[in-house]
Scaffold this active site. Sequence first.
Site, PDB file in Angstrom:
ATOM      1  N   HIS A 252       0.849  -1.195   0.000  1.00  0.00           N
ATOM      2  CA  HIS A 252       0.000   0.000   0.000  1.00  0.00           C
ATOM      3  C   HIS A 252       0.879   1.237   0.000  1.00  0.00           C
ATOM      4  CE1 HIS A 252      -3.208   2.794   1.111  1.00  0.00           C
ATOM      5  NE2 HIS A 252      -4.015   1.866   0.647  1.00  0.00           N
ATOM      6  N   GLU A 310      -7.818  -5.274  -0.387  1.00  0.00           N
ATOM      7  CA  GLU A 310      -8.328  -6.190  -1.411  1.00  0.00           C
ATOM      8  C   GLU A 310      -8.168  -7.661  -1.045  1.00  0.00           C
ATOM      9  OE1 GLU A 310      -9.901  -4.394  -3.120  1.00  0.00           O
ATOM     10  OE2 GLU A 310      -8.863  -3.097  -4.535  1.00  0.00           O
TER      11      GLU A 310
END
Length: 385
Positions: A252, A310
Amino acid sequence: MNTRTSLSVSGLDDVCFADTRLSDVDGEKGRLVIAGRDVESPGDRTSFESFATALWNAGSPLSPARLADVSAQIAAGRMAAFEQLETMASALALTNGMAAVRSALSMLDETFEDPARITGAAAVFAAAWARRRAGLPAVAPDPTLGHSADLLRMLRGAPATVAEAEGLDAYLRTVSDHGMNASTFTARVVASTAADLRCAVAAAMGALEGPLHGGAPGPVLDMLDAIRSEDRAATWLEAELAAGRRIMGMGHRIYRVRDPRAAVFERAIEALANAGHRTERLALARAVERAAEGVLRARHPSRPLHANVEFYTAVLLDTLGVDRGAFTVLFATGRIAGWCAHVHEQRAHGRLVRPASRYVGDRAPSNENGDRAPSNENGDRAPSA
Ligand code: COA
């Protein structure tokens, strides 16, 4: 094209673009606050509508009457959008779900220039697209149901259980906003030009679609299917990295620790398991996550790379019976609440977004009068932009 100078493009890391009351992402501590609520402890059974209302009323106290009003408006948006399905048939026939839903939203009239109504419409179009893809007729919305229960019902053609509706609520509220991510920034840039809400939402959907943003959960499920068993995980993951591919659902831009939304989704999957759902993929996902952390740590020792939103989105939506082809579309049906709130905030406080760039291309030489000479043998000059 000028090939002499290499071009660098910034990802705007650490650039603070706006003050906001909408959400805060603490990447060091792994904490996400949406409109004053910690996503990890929002209270049991907090609905998507409650988060949407808080986002659309950020800065004001949230009253039960306001929540009831917003919930009714979202339901009215679902009903009104369903009335227009025939007009949207060509858009909803598109193979790509994100293209289908954003095209249908773009075709809506100005009565949908409203956060609640466009949020209701997005759910109807997402469900109608997914069913059409499966060769099934669209299911009409039921305005007496909560948004998540009705969305699941419209998707699957059968009523959702309380546990399933709570599972989807956990998903939609948790993804409803997330700082200045790429799709939200896109929505704000479009809103800054005084374009309408439908334009901002359609543009944001385009940004969300990419696999580096919202397009990863389908591939995460593909990865779990390809790995099949825990003992194959490390070898499979190493082969992916050796082939120059990224591990989907890992890493991320902001988080240096595990994404807090992963834990929310794990808990939602456990609740579904307690309600009798089959959740075999959860154990495999946890093992693959551990293995992925290991191989990524070995390859990037100085860059912490952990599970992002996700990773467990894939397992949660799969447990809820959502087809993997519709995962990103479902993401959009939740994130639309945040996009609408950011459009409002941008309009209220923002200016036209117009960053600068540094020109490193050729410049035509000037003659002694200061006039620019033609820039090439045809006498063409570079456009002045
Ligand atoms: N798998 C393998 N390597 C990864 C990786 C991943 N999932 N995520 C980051 N890296 C590596 C990059 O290759 C890069 O290595 P390098 O310095 O040797 O080139 C390094 O870590 C830094 O990556 P960078 O692209 O600068 O990070 P970013 O902040 O721009 O990327 C993501 C963030 C989310 C785009 C990235 O982690 C990613 O592509 N993840 C996979 C896709 C995904 O899950 N998307 C959903 C995001 S919510």
